[in-house]
Design a protein around this motif. Structure first.
Motif, PDB file in Angstrom:
ATOM      1  N   GLU A  80       0.814  -1.219   0.000  1.00 52.73           N
ATOM      2  CA  GLU A  80       0.000   0.000   0.000  1.00 52.73           C
ATOM      3  C   GLU A  80       0.846   1.266   0.000  1.00 52.73           C
ATOM      4  OE1 GLU A  80      -3.249   0.124  -0.129  1.00 52.73           O
ATOM      5  OE2 GLU A  80      -3.805  -1.961   0.215  1.00 52.73           O
ATOM      6  N   VAL A  81       1.909   1.279   0.830  1.00 51.19           N
ATOM      7  CA  VAL A  81       2.677   2.514   1.003  1.00 51.19           C
ATOM      8  C   VAL A  81       4.182   2.303   0.822  1.00 51.19           C
ATOM      9  CG1 VAL A  81       0.973   3.606   2.502  1.00 51.19           C
ATOM     10  CG2 VAL A  81       2.741   2.170   3.513  1.00 51.19           C
ATOM     11  N   GLY A  82       4.578   1.220   0.182  1.00 53.73           N
ATOM     12  CA  GLY A  82       5.991   1.015  -0.090  1.00 53.73           C
ATOM     13  C   GLY A  82       6.778   0.525   1.113  1.00 53.73           C
ATOM     14  N   THR A  83       8.090   0.509   0.974  1.00 52.40           N
ATOM     15  CA  THR A  83       8.981   0.047   2.028  1.00 52.40           C
ATOM     16  C   THR A  83       8.788   0.887   3.283  1.00 52.40           C
ATOM     17  OG1 THR A  83      10.590  -0.455   0.285  1.00 52.40           O
ATOM     18  CG2 THR A  83      11.391  -0.483   2.569  1.00 52.40           C
ATOM     19  N   ASN A  84       8.445   0.241   4.378  1.00 51.08           N
ATOM     20  CA  ASN A  84       8.301   0.923   5.661  1.00 51.08           C
ATOM     21  C   ASN A  84       8.415  -0.127   6.753  1.00 51.08           C
ATOM     22  OD1 ASN A  84       5.332   0.497   7.011  1.00 51.08           O
ATOM     23  ND2 ASN A  84       5.258   0.202   4.795  1.00 51.08           N
ATOM     24  N   ALA A  85       8.633   0.303   7.985  1.00 54.98           N
ATOM     25  CA  ALA A  85       8.948  -0.646   9.043  1.00 54.98           C
ATOM     26  C   ALA A  85       7.783  -1.563   9.386  1.00 54.98           C
ATOM     27  CB  ALA A  85       9.422   0.087  10.293  1.00 54.98           C
ATOM     28  N   ILE A  86       6.552  -1.105   9.234  1.00 59.15           N
ATOM     29  CA  ILE A  86       5.406  -1.962   9.530  1.00 59.15           C
ATOM     30  C   ILE A  86       5.229  -3.005   8.427  1.00 59.15           C
ATOM     31  CG2 ILE A  86       2.889  -2.037   9.737  1.00 59.15           C
ATOM     32  CD1 ILE A  86       3.026   0.677  11.145  1.00 59.15           C
ATOM     33  N   GLY A  87       5.017  -2.545   7.207  1.00 53.64           N
ATOM     34  CA  GLY A  87       4.765  -3.471   6.110  1.00 53.64           C
ATOM     35  C   GLY A  87       5.929  -4.380   5.803  1.00 53.64           C
ATOM     36  N   THR A  88       7.150  -3.854   5.834  1.00 52.71           N
ATOM     37  CA  THR A  88       8.312  -4.674   5.495  1.00 52.71           C
ATOM     38  C   THR A  88       8.639  -5.656   6.611  1.00 52.71           C
ATOM     39  OG1 THR A  88       9.121  -2.871   4.100  1.00 52.71           O
ATOM     40  CG2 THR A  88      10.714  -4.576   4.688  1.00 52.71           C
ATOM     41  N   ALA A  89       8.347  -5.304   7.869  1.00 55.91           N
ATOM     42  CA  ALA A  89       8.499  -6.265   8.965  1.00 55.91           C
ATOM     43  C   ALA A  89       7.535  -7.431   8.788  1.00 55.91           C
ATOM     44  CB  ALA A  89       8.262  -5.583  10.310  1.00 55.91           C
ATOM     45  N   LEU A  90       6.312  -7.147   8.323  1.00 55.01           N
ATOM     46  CA  LEU A  90       5.351  -8.214   8.095  1.00 55.01           C
ATOM     47  C   LEU A  90       5.795  -9.133   6.963  1.00 55.01           C
ATOM     48  CD1 LEU A  90       1.973  -6.270   8.435  1.00 55.01           C
ATOM     49  CD2 LEU A  90       2.840  -8.052   9.966  1.00 55.01           C
TER      50      LEU A  90
ATOM     51  N   SER B 266      15.178   7.235   6.085  1.00 56.68           N
ATOM     52  CA  SER B 266      15.259   8.222   5.017  1.00 56.68           C
ATOM     53  C   SER B 266      14.991   7.607   3.637  1.00 56.68           C
ATOM     54  CB  SER B 266      16.631   8.909   5.067  1.00 56.68           C
ATOM     55  OG  SER B 266      16.689   9.998   4.190  1.00 56.68           O
ATOM     56  N   ALA B 267      15.970   7.689   2.718  1.00 55.45           N
ATOM     57  CA  ALA B 267      15.768   7.255   1.339  1.00 55.45           C
ATOM     58  C   ALA B 267      15.668   5.746   1.191  1.00 55.45           C
ATOM     59  CB  ALA B 267      16.890   7.792   0.439  1.00 55.45           C
ATOM     60  N   GLU B 268      15.725   4.994   2.282  1.00 51.04           N
ATOM     61  CA  GLU B 268      15.435   3.561   2.197  1.00 51.04           C
ATOM     62  C   GLU B 268      13.935   3.330   1.977  1.00 51.04           C
ATOM     63  OE1 GLU B 268      18.963   1.419   4.783  1.00 51.04           O
ATOM     64  OE2 GLU B 268      17.113   1.989   5.821  1.00 51.04           O
ATOM     65  N   HIS B 269      13.097   4.307   2.362  1.00 51.58           N
ATOM     66  CA  HIS B 269      11.676   4.217   2.054  1.00 51.58           C
ATOM     67  C   HIS B 269      11.489   4.246   0.537  1.00 51.58           C
ATOM     68  CE1 HIS B 269      11.376   5.718   6.255  1.00 51.58           C
ATOM     69  NE2 HIS B 269      10.230   5.056   6.259  1.00 51.58           N
ATOM     70  N   PHE B 270      10.538   3.468   0.045  1.00 48.89           N
ATOM     71  CA  PHE B 270      10.321   3.419  -1.397  1.00 48.89           C
ATOM     72  C   PHE B 270       9.632   4.671  -1.911  1.00 48.89           C
ATOM     73  CE2 PHE B 270       8.085   2.092  -5.284  1.00 48.89           C
ATOM     74  CZ  PHE B 270       9.130   1.502  -5.979  1.00 48.89           C
TER      75      PHE B 270
END
Length: 429
Positions: A140-150, A160-164
């Motif tokens: 839904e919102v790209g690379t982030n700690a919630i979605g990518t942890a799941l 920073s720029a590690e977010h998609f």
């Protein structure tokens, strides 16, 4: 525990966050434009970027996250996370107290259920759609700690720029999955997010530690519940003088008399007093207990065959098995390893030998002892489901697999060669 991983900070101890942010910005710009990057992102970030690029998601997109249309209170109650909120808040209050970070708890699908923080940081989060009820899954919102942890089934820090999505580059976040200690299934994520300047190497380790404390709290709560049921059931079991067991509403065993020990039995959906067919025990008489059920196997030899079995892989991190037969319908969460095995067998109706399954699961045909032990547990848990020599679904069962819409998300935390082949649409010999 399967899936356990040492948390890797985005910025190593002693490393200058500003220099790393500049490097990642250059890596991001080059990668998104299809040019050669000056460095490689961390594996967990690179894997996430590849998943999202393969879907054609626009890194410059500004579409707000999807908001849950149902009631947030119902989602909270169904999540299994309400019992650990105080534990999580206490463990992370030192990070949130300075007013620059936001604490978020999301469910197993990445939906934000609770958040807390200062009014200024909450206002900043509002502008990103980082609000209660928002879907914060990776798709839904790209690379982030919630979605990518799941997806990765591990604690993740994204800086920073590690977010998609480029709109998230001013943020840093650290998230860790919370698992049901009874099953190992991920039930949610705890996350700390804030301005990129607040990044710290220890944050992801602390968030992960708090998630483990929450799991310990759930484990203790489960033991207390079973102990209460055990105290009620013990005199009843002693009085009836026949094989029986007492289980909680989800089938976890509190007490047993004159039967093999089981940690959990599979109860049919909508179980009530009367007769029911229970895998492992067959036809049983079921009676109500305070906080659970009294289950007594009968002498009825009727053993109905299962008619339909569906392996449900649609929810990331929560594989489940749906079974239906003449005695009812059952749904049961299963482990990643059992999901891998059932997926492999569902895709090969001829069956697989132990060496073949060892290669499918581990890339090593010699690991037959491990495979046979897993299959023994699986066949014991789901009586009548599988046949042996070769291992396969029992005859007469209609088997289906419910895949996620994106095949690259089939058991995404699995490293089994056969599952990787499914994700890449390859055949396994």
């Amino acid at each position: 525990m399967q899936g356990a991983h040492v948390p890797e900070p985005a910025v190593a101890v002693g490393e200058d966050p500003r220099s790393y942010a500049r490097l990642m910005s250059a890596v991001y710009d080059a990668t998104m434009s299809g040019h050669r990057a000056p460095a490689r992102p961390r594996d967990v970030i690179g894997d996430s970027w590849r998943r999202l690029m393969s879907k054609g998601i626009d890194p410059d997109g500004r579409t707000p996250p999807v908001l849950e249309s149902g009631g947030i209170e119902a989602l909270r109650r169904a999540s299994g996370l309400m019992a650990v909120l105080d534990e999580v808040s206490r463990g992370l209050e030192s990070i949130v107290a300075d007013g620059t970070n936001i604490l978020v708890v999301a469910d197993s699908q990445g939906r934000v259920l609770w958040r807390s923080g200062s009014s200024s940081v909450l206002s900043n989060a509002d502008r990103l759609g980082f609000i209660e009820g928002a879907h914060w899954a990776e798709g839904e919102v790209g690379t982030n700690a919630i979605g990518t942890a799941l997806v990765s089934n591990r604690a993740v820090q994204v800086f920073s720029a590690e977010h998609f999505l480029r709109t998230h580059h001013s943020w840093t976040c650290a998230g860790a999955p919370i698992r049901d200690p009874r099953t190992g299934q991920v039930i949610g994520v705890v996350d700390v997010s804030g301005p990129a300047a607040t990044v710290h190497p220890t944050t992801v380790a602390l968030v992960d530690a708090v998630a483990r404390l929450a799991e310990s709290h759930l484990r203790e709560q489960h033991h207390r519940t079973l102990n209460r049921l055990r105290m009620v059931a013990a005199p009843i079991l002693a009085r009836i003088g026949q094989p029986a067991l007492a289980v909680d509403p989800e089938g976890w065993v509190a007490a047993v008399d004159s039967l093999p020990l089981h940690h959990r039995i599979l109860l049919p959906d909508g179980i009530g007093p009367g007769r029911a067919w229970i895998p492992t025990f067959g036809v049983c008489d079921v009676d109500v207990l305070p906080g659970g059920w009294l289950v007594r196997p009968t002498d009825d030899d009727e053993a109905p065959a299962l008619a339909h079995v569906a392996l449900d892989l649609t929810v990331t991190g929560s594989p489940a098995l749906d079974m239906a037969g003449q005695f009812g319908r059952w749904r049961h969460d299963i482990s990643l390893r059992h999901a891998e095995i059932l997926l492999i067998l569902a895709r090969d109706p001829r069956g697989r030998s132990a060496p073949e399954l060892a290669a499918d699961l581990y890339g090593d045909r010699s690991r037959v002892v491990t495979v046979r032990a897993e299959l023994s547990r699986l066949r014991k848990q789901f009586a009548g489901l599988l046949a042996a020599q070769p291992y396969r679904f029992a005859g007469g069962i209609d088997v289906t697999v419910r895949y996620p819409a994106d095949m690259s998300m089939v058991l995404p935390s699995s490293t089994a060669p056969a599952v990787r082949a499914v994700r890449s649409n390859e055949s396994v010999s």
